[in-house]
Motif scaffolding. Structure first.
Motif, PDB file in Angstrom:
ATOM      1  N   PRO A  57       0.820  -1.233   0.000  1.00 59.31           N
ATOM      2  CA  PRO A  57       0.000   0.000   0.000  1.00 59.31           C
ATOM      3  C   PRO A  57       0.848   1.276   0.000  1.00 59.31           C
ATOM      4  CG  PRO A  57      -0.926  -1.614   1.501  1.00 59.31           C
ATOM      5  CD  PRO A  57       0.423  -2.154   1.078  1.00 59.31           C
ATOM      6  N   ALA A  58       2.091   1.179   0.489  1.00 59.84           N
ATOM      7  CA  ALA A  58       2.961   2.361   0.494  1.00 59.84           C
ATOM      8  C   ALA A  58       3.750   2.513  -0.800  1.00 59.84           C
ATOM      9  CB  ALA A  58       3.930   2.290   1.680  1.00 59.84           C
ATOM     10  N   THR A 108      -6.616  -3.039  -5.704  1.00 57.59           N
ATOM     11  CA  THR A 108      -7.730  -2.869  -6.635  1.00 57.59           C
ATOM     12  C   THR A 108      -9.034  -3.331  -5.981  1.00 57.59           C
ATOM     13  OG1 THR A 108      -7.425  -5.097  -7.489  1.00 57.59           O
ATOM     14  CG2 THR A 108      -6.212  -3.346  -8.608  1.00 57.59           C
ATOM     15  N   PRO A 109     -10.171  -2.895  -6.513  1.00 58.70           N
ATOM     16  CA  PRO A 109     -11.446  -3.418  -5.992  1.00 58.70           C
ATOM     17  C   PRO A 109     -11.519  -4.945  -6.079  1.00 58.70           C
ATOM     18  CG  PRO A 109     -11.819  -1.461  -7.326  1.00 58.70           C
ATOM     19  CD  PRO A 109     -10.373  -1.798  -7.486  1.00 58.70           C
ATOM     20  N   ASP A 110     -10.950  -5.519  -7.131  1.00 60.04           N
ATOM     21  CA  ASP A 110     -10.982  -6.985  -7.259  1.00 60.04           C
ATOM     22  C   ASP A 110     -10.192  -7.661  -6.134  1.00 60.04           C
ATOM     23  OD1 ASP A 110     -12.557  -6.937  -9.482  1.00 60.04           O
ATOM     24  OD2 ASP A 110     -10.918  -7.237 -10.924  1.00 60.04           O
ATOM     25  N   LEU A 111      -9.015  -7.111  -5.833  1.00 62.88           N
ATOM     26  CA  LEU A 111      -8.216  -7.692  -4.745  1.00 62.88           C
ATOM     27  C   LEU A 111      -8.974  -7.608  -3.427  1.00 62.88           C
ATOM     28  CD1 LEU A 111      -5.589  -8.812  -3.465  1.00 62.88           C
ATOM     29  CD2 LEU A 111      -4.854  -6.429  -3.181  1.00 62.88           C
ATOM     30  N   VAL A 112      -9.526  -6.427  -3.182  1.00 62.11           N
ATOM     31  CA  VAL A 112     -10.239  -6.212  -1.918  1.00 62.11           C
ATOM     32  C   VAL A 112     -11.430  -7.170  -1.802  1.00 62.11           C
ATOM     33  CG1 VAL A 112     -11.682  -4.518  -0.724  1.00 62.11           C
ATOM     34  CG2 VAL A 112      -9.432  -3.852  -1.602  1.00 62.11           C
ATOM     35  N   ALA A 160      -5.714   3.568  -1.253  1.00 60.58           N
ATOM     36  CA  ALA A 160      -5.498   2.122  -1.061  1.00 60.58           C
ATOM     37  C   ALA A 160      -5.917   1.714   0.356  1.00 60.58           C
ATOM     38  CB  ALA A 160      -4.024   1.782  -1.302  1.00 60.58           C
ATOM     39  N   CYS A 161      -5.509   2.494   1.339  1.00 56.81           N
ATOM     40  CA  CYS A 161      -5.849   2.150   2.730  1.00 56.81           C
ATOM     41  C   CYS A 161      -7.356   2.292   2.961  1.00 56.81           C
ATOM     42  CB  CYS A 161      -5.055   3.024   3.695  1.00 56.81           C
ATOM     43  SG  CYS A 161      -3.293   2.632   3.677  1.00 56.81           S
ATOM     44  N   GLU A 162      -7.947   3.271   2.329  1.00 57.42           N
ATOM     45  CA  GLU A 162      -9.392   3.447   2.466  1.00 57.42           C
ATOM     46  C   GLU A 162     -10.140   2.222   1.922  1.00 57.42           C
ATOM     47  OE1 GLU A 162     -10.918   6.842   0.379  1.00 57.42           O
ATOM     48  OE2 GLU A 162     -12.870   6.708   1.341  1.00 57.42           O
ATOM     49  N   ARG A 163      -9.684   1.718   0.784  1.00 59.72           N
ATOM     50  CA  ARG A 163     -10.339   0.536   0.206  1.00 59.72           C
ATOM     51  C   ARG A 163     -10.231  -0.658   1.151  1.00 59.72           C
ATOM     52  NH1 ARG A 163      -8.408   0.828  -6.136  1.00 59.72           N
ATOM     53  NH2 ARG A 163      -9.992   2.319  -6.785  1.00 59.72           N
ATOM     54  N   ILE A 212     -11.033  -4.514   6.945  1.00 57.80           N
ATOM     55  CA  ILE A 212      -9.726  -5.057   7.330  1.00 57.80           C
ATOM     56  C   ILE A 212      -9.050  -4.077   8.297  1.00 57.80           C
ATOM     57  CG2 ILE A 212      -7.457  -5.785   6.490  1.00 57.80           C
ATOM     58  CD1 ILE A 212      -8.853  -6.269   3.734  1.00 57.80           C
ATOM     59  N   PRO A 213      -8.846  -4.482   9.547  1.00 57.42           N
ATOM     60  CA  PRO A 213      -8.134  -3.591  10.471  1.00 57.42           C
ATOM     61  C   PRO A 213      -6.690  -3.416  10.005  1.00 57.42           C
ATOM     62  CG  PRO A 213      -9.246  -5.386  11.647  1.00 57.42           C
ATOM     63  CD  PRO A 213      -9.245  -5.741  10.192  1.00 57.42           C
ATOM     64  N   LEU A 214      -6.236  -2.176   9.967  1.00 54.51           N
ATOM     65  CA  LEU A 214      -4.904  -1.879   9.444  1.00 54.51           C
ATOM     66  C   LEU A 214      -3.979  -1.430  10.565  1.00 54.51           C
ATOM     67  CD1 LEU A 214      -6.007   0.175   6.281  1.00 54.51           C
ATOM     68  CD2 LEU A 214      -5.588  -2.298   6.451  1.00 54.51           C
TER      69      LEU A 214
END
Lengths: 384, 81
Positions: A204-205, A212-216, A244-247, A253-255
């Motif tokens: 993500p960095a 991507t939406p598909d990955l998420v 990316a982190c927002e998605r 998913i806790p980050l």
């Protein structure tokens, strides 16, 4: 189009630039690549001229844009462009500082803690950090994301019912295709005693286009799924990274943020404060601040432990508690993480704790239970 | 397994190929040096020498299994690329 892109990637469309595969295919990997964009210092050039079998090298165009126009003291550049100091072995530095290889019951499994295993799914990363704890294995093709290798890891976890927490790491698991991740996550998730899965990643960095939406949509199927994201400097917190982190956060998913304390990069309380507060703004909870592991060639990155403690002191109490990570040394040889945050306890005497708060004022806390016990002991002695 | 309809043009004619989902990770080039090579300009791997023997095919199967994005295929036939 940004000035960087206009100058070096003028033929590249927005769609290509936003495609993680395009970013991977156009990474900067050789001295010639780097020279095209950066004015290399003597120290950097010496590293390129020396043995090529040190840490592998790769920087995405996206990250290169962040360091374009900088000199060799630029914090992001220091973490990604090699310097000759990488070839210096200081006292106490070893290839495998955490003693992982002594705790590898399977090629892809490191089992150090009682109820948690590390699942090394690949040795490949999107970019290679110059201070990598697993420098001995990353980018060398020694740990292919091969399903037969993974099957052995899955079998080990199935046989060990004490394992309730599986951390996917490597290498960077998010360099795998959606299908490969899905395959592995599905099988891990199906193991009854695995209560949680974590993914450790720097993607993500350094390659936010990968989220991507598909990955998420793949990841969200395997809750409770947590993610530990490696961040180094507030300059990494770009709008792309925030998206990316927002998605990921929107997918439930806790980050958690993991940061390595690095000399000349983030060893300044003001820089660390900006990073930690910036992470909270993009919904990442600062989790660990790591003292840099003593890998070979890391002395130019490592600070005294007191520097980290001073940074924690500058955060704790002065800003939101959520912004304060736990400061850790990973005990050399496989002892696990040891908290080494600053000490706020001046003394403990007969159930009375003398404490110093963030502002340096002294306070006393009485342990009620301890006083009662002491009183009972005295009464017993009197009776005797 | 790779998708033959996305086969990269640089692959030599034959069953084995890489497709355009390759992320230039080195794995196939490290594991099957005699068969995969990097296109330095484009930043991907391609097959420059088709495996001829069972032993060579085994080496290529290993890297196909390990490819992190399933960009390697062996169903290319003798399609003219």
């Amino acid at each position: 189009m940004s000035e960087f892109r206009a100058r070096f990637f003028s033929e590249t469309s927005d769609e290509q630039w936003s495609d993680w595969r395009w970013q991977m295919q156009h990474r900067f990997r050789t001295c010639t690549d780097f020279e095209r964009v950066l004015d290399l210092s003597a120290e950097e050039r010496a590293a390129f001229d020396a043995a090529p079998d040190r840490l592998p090298l790769a920087v995405t165009p996206y990250m290169m844009e962040l360091m374009w126009g900088s000199d060799s003291t630029d914090p992001i550049r220091r973490t990604m462009v090699p310097v000759a100091d990488e070839f210096v072995r200081a006292e106490g530095e070893v290839e495998d500082p955490l003693g992982e290889d002594a705790h590898r019951p399977e090629r892809c499994i490191v089992h150090t803690y009682p109820d948690k295993v590390l699942f090394l799914v690949t040795d490949h990363c999107a970019t290679y950090c110059r201070y990598c704890t697993r420098a001995r294995m990353v980018g060398r093709g020694e740990l292919p994301p091969d399903r037969s290798v993974w099957e052995a890891g899955l079998a080990y976890i199935r046989e060990h019912e004490e394992v309730r927490d599986v951390l996917l790491s490597g290498g960077d698991p998010l360099t795998l295709s959606d299908d490969r991740l899905d395959w592995l996550l599905e099988r891990l998730h199906a193991i009854d005693h695995v209560e949680m899965i974590r993914i450790g990643s720097k993607v993500p960095a350094v390659l936010p286009q990968r989220i991507t939406p598909d990955l998420v949509n793949v990841l969200r199927r395997y809750h409770p799924l947590w993610m530990s994201i490696h961040f180094t400097h507030p300059a990494e917190l770009t709008p792309e990274c925030a998206q990316a982190c927002e998605r990921l956060a929107d997918a439930g998913i806790p980050l958690g943020g993991q940061t390595v304390l690095l000399k000349g990069v983030n060893d300044d309380p003001a820089v660390m404060r900006r990073l930690m507060l910036g992470l909270l703004k993009i919904r990442v909870k600062p989790y660990y601040l790591h003292q840099c592991d003593a890998i070979v060639g890391s002395s130019h990155f490592r600070t005294p432990v007191s520097v980290g403690q001073d940074i924690i002191r500058a955060l704790h109490g002065h800003t939101s508690g959520y912004a304060v990570p736990a400061y850790m040394i990973d005990a050399p040889g496989g002892g696990g993480k040891v908290p080494v945050g600053p000490n706020y306890v001046e003394s403990v005497d007969d159930g009375v704790w003398t404490l110093q708060n963030y502002a340096g004022d002294t306070y006393h806390y009485h342990e009620g239970q301890a006083l009662v016990s002491a009183q009972l002991e005295r009464e017993e002695m009197d009776r005797a | 397994m790779g998708d033959v309809s996305d086969r990269i043009g640089a692959n030599v004619v034959g069953d084995w190929y890489t497709d355009d989902s390759c992320i230039d990770c080195d794995l196939c080039r490290q594991g099957a040096t005699a068969h995969f090579r990097r296109d330095e300009e484009a930043g991907y791997s391609y097959v420059y020498h088709q495996p001829q023997t069972d032993e060579e095919r085994l080496v290529c199967e290993d890297v196909m299994e390990g490819c992190p994005v399933d960009a390697i295929g062996r169903d290319g036939g003798n399609r003219d690329v």
